[in-house]
Design a protein around this motif. Structure first.
Motif, short mmCIF file in Angstrom:
data_model
loop_
_atom_site.label_atom_id
_atom_site.label_comp_id
_atom_site.label_asym_id
_atom_site.label_seq_id
_atom_site.Cartn_x
_atom_site.Cartn_y
_atom_site.Cartn_z
N ASP A 1 -21.11 16.42 -19.63
CA ASP A 1 -22.53 16.68 -19.44
C ASP A 1 -23.31 15.38 -19.35
N PHE A 2 -22.94 14.36 -20.12
CA PHE A 2 -23.64 13.08 -20.04
C PHE A 2 -23.39 12.42 -18.69
N ASN A 3 -22.19 12.59 -18.15
CA ASN A 3 -21.94 12.09 -16.80
C ASN A 3 -22.82 12.81 -15.78
N ARG A 4 -23.04 14.09 -15.99
CA ARG A 4 -23.93 14.85 -15.12
C ARG A 4 -25.37 14.34 -15.26
N ILE A 5 -25.75 13.98 -16.47
CA ILE A 5 -27.09 13.43 -16.70
C ILE A 5 -27.24 12.10 -15.96
N LYS A 6 -26.20 11.26 -16.02
CA LYS A 6 -26.26 9.98 -15.31
C LYS A 6 -26.34 10.20 -13.80
N ASP A 7 -25.65 11.22 -13.29
CA ASP A 7 -25.76 11.57 -11.87
C ASP A 7 -27.19 11.98 -11.53
N THR A 8 -27.81 12.76 -12.41
CA THR A 8 -29.18 13.20 -12.18
C THR A 8 -30.14 12.02 -12.19
N VAL A 9 -29.97 11.11 -13.15
CA VAL A 9 -30.84 9.93 -13.22
C VAL A 9 -30.64 9.06 -11.99
N ALA A 10 -29.40 8.90 -11.55
CA ALA A 10 -29.14 8.09 -10.36
C ALA A 10 -29.80 8.70 -9.13
N LYS A 11 -29.71 10.01 -9.00
CA LYS A 11 -30.33 10.67 -7.85
C LYS A 11 -31.85 10.53 -7.92
N GLY A 12 -32.42 10.69 -9.12
CA GLY A 12 -33.87 10.55 -9.28
C GLY A 12 -34.34 9.13 -8.99
N LEU A 13 -33.60 8.13 -9.47
CA LEU A 13 -33.96 6.74 -9.19
C LEU A 13 -33.86 6.46 -7.69
N PHE A 14 -32.80 6.96 -7.08
CA PHE A 14 -32.60 6.73 -5.64
C PHE A 14 -33.74 7.34 -4.84
N LEU A 15 -34.10 8.59 -5.13
CA LEU A 15 -35.17 9.25 -4.39
C LEU A 15 -36.52 8.58 -4.62
N SER A 16 -36.76 8.12 -5.84
CA SER A 16 -38.04 7.51 -6.17
C SER A 16 -38.20 6.14 -5.54
N ILE A 17 -37.16 5.33 -5.57
CA ILE A 17 -37.27 3.94 -5.11
C ILE A 17 -36.99 3.82 -3.62
N LYS A 18 -36.04 4.56 -3.10
CA LYS A 18 -35.67 4.43 -1.69
C LYS A 18 -36.86 4.71 -0.77
N TYR A 19 -37.66 5.69 -1.13
CA TYR A 19 -38.78 6.09 -0.28
C TYR A 19 -40.13 5.65 -0.84
N ALA A 20 -40.13 4.67 -1.73
CA ALA A 20 -41.39 4.17 -2.31
C ALA A 20 -42.14 3.33 -1.28
N ARG A 21 -43.45 3.45 -1.29
CA ARG A 21 -44.28 2.70 -0.34
C ARG A 21 -45.03 1.57 -1.02
N GLY A 22 -45.12 1.59 -2.32
CA GLY A 22 -45.87 0.57 -3.04
C GLY A 22 -44.98 -0.54 -3.57
N THR A 23 -45.50 -1.24 -4.57
CA THR A 23 -44.76 -2.36 -5.15
C THR A 23 -44.11 -2.01 -6.48
N CYS A 24 -44.36 -0.83 -7.00
CA CYS A 24 -43.69 -0.40 -8.22
C CYS A 24 -43.64 1.12 -8.27
N VAL A 25 -42.76 1.62 -9.11
CA VAL A 25 -42.60 3.06 -9.28
C VAL A 25 -42.72 3.36 -10.76
N TYR A 26 -43.56 4.32 -11.10
CA TYR A 26 -43.70 4.78 -12.47
C TYR A 26 -42.84 6.02 -12.64
N LEU A 27 -42.01 6.00 -13.67
CA LEU A 27 -41.08 7.11 -13.91
C LEU A 27 -41.20 7.62 -15.32
N SER A 28 -40.90 8.89 -15.49
CA SER A 28 -40.74 9.49 -16.80
C SER A 28 -39.52 10.40 -16.73
N PRO A 29 -38.94 10.74 -17.85
CA PRO A 29 -37.79 11.64 -17.80
C PRO A 29 -38.11 12.98 -17.12
N THR A 30 -39.30 13.50 -17.35
CA THR A 30 -39.69 14.76 -16.72
C THR A 30 -39.80 14.59 -15.21
#
Length: 128
Positions: A25-54
């Motif tokens: 399950d923790f490996n699944r959580i790391k997969d989820t975090v990796a996907k979330g980071l990828f989606l947030s940063i890959k398509y970011a238009r600004g100079t920083c990204v604000y993230l929360s677990p939610t």
């Protein structure tokens, strides 16, 4: 607690089975975090990204948006802060933490150059 040696063996086997499930399950959580980071940063238009677990769990459309899952995502983000890849910004409440990943971070550069979330998972496995 145990009335016979058989009960002790059953307890041990169930305990190890539970530990293996938690690791998966923790490996699944790391997969989820990796996907979330990828989606947030890959398509970011600004100079920083604000993230929360939610935000990460909502971005990946994870059906496991529970308190325990958010705490595990928070643990992964805290490890990124500890290694210097992200920055802790502030707390919105007792439970919600906000993190920031700047454009000059090595994580930002790595995700922009990566091919997909699998590369980010390998990166997280080295850190966490």
């Amino acid at each position: 607690m145990f009335t016979s040696p058989l009960d002790r063996k059953t307890f041990k086997s169930r305990f190890y089975e539970h530990m293996m499930r938690a690791t998966t399950d923790f490996n699944r959580i790391k997969d989820t975090v990796a996907k979330g980071l990828f989606l947030s940063i890959k398509y970011a238009r600004g100079t920083c990204v604000y993230l929360s677990p939610t935000k990460i769990l909502k971005a990946t459309k994870s059906p496991y948006n529970t308190v325990i899952t958010r705490n595990l995502v928070k643990y992964v983000l805290d490890e990124l802060v500890r290694c210097g890849y992200a920055e802790f910004m502030y707390k919105t409440s007792a439970k919600e933490h906000i993190y920031c990943i700047h454009r000059n971070s090595q994580l930002w550069f790595f995700i922009k150059q990566s091919n997909g979330p699998r590369d980010v998972v390998e990166f997280l496995n080295k850190i966490v």
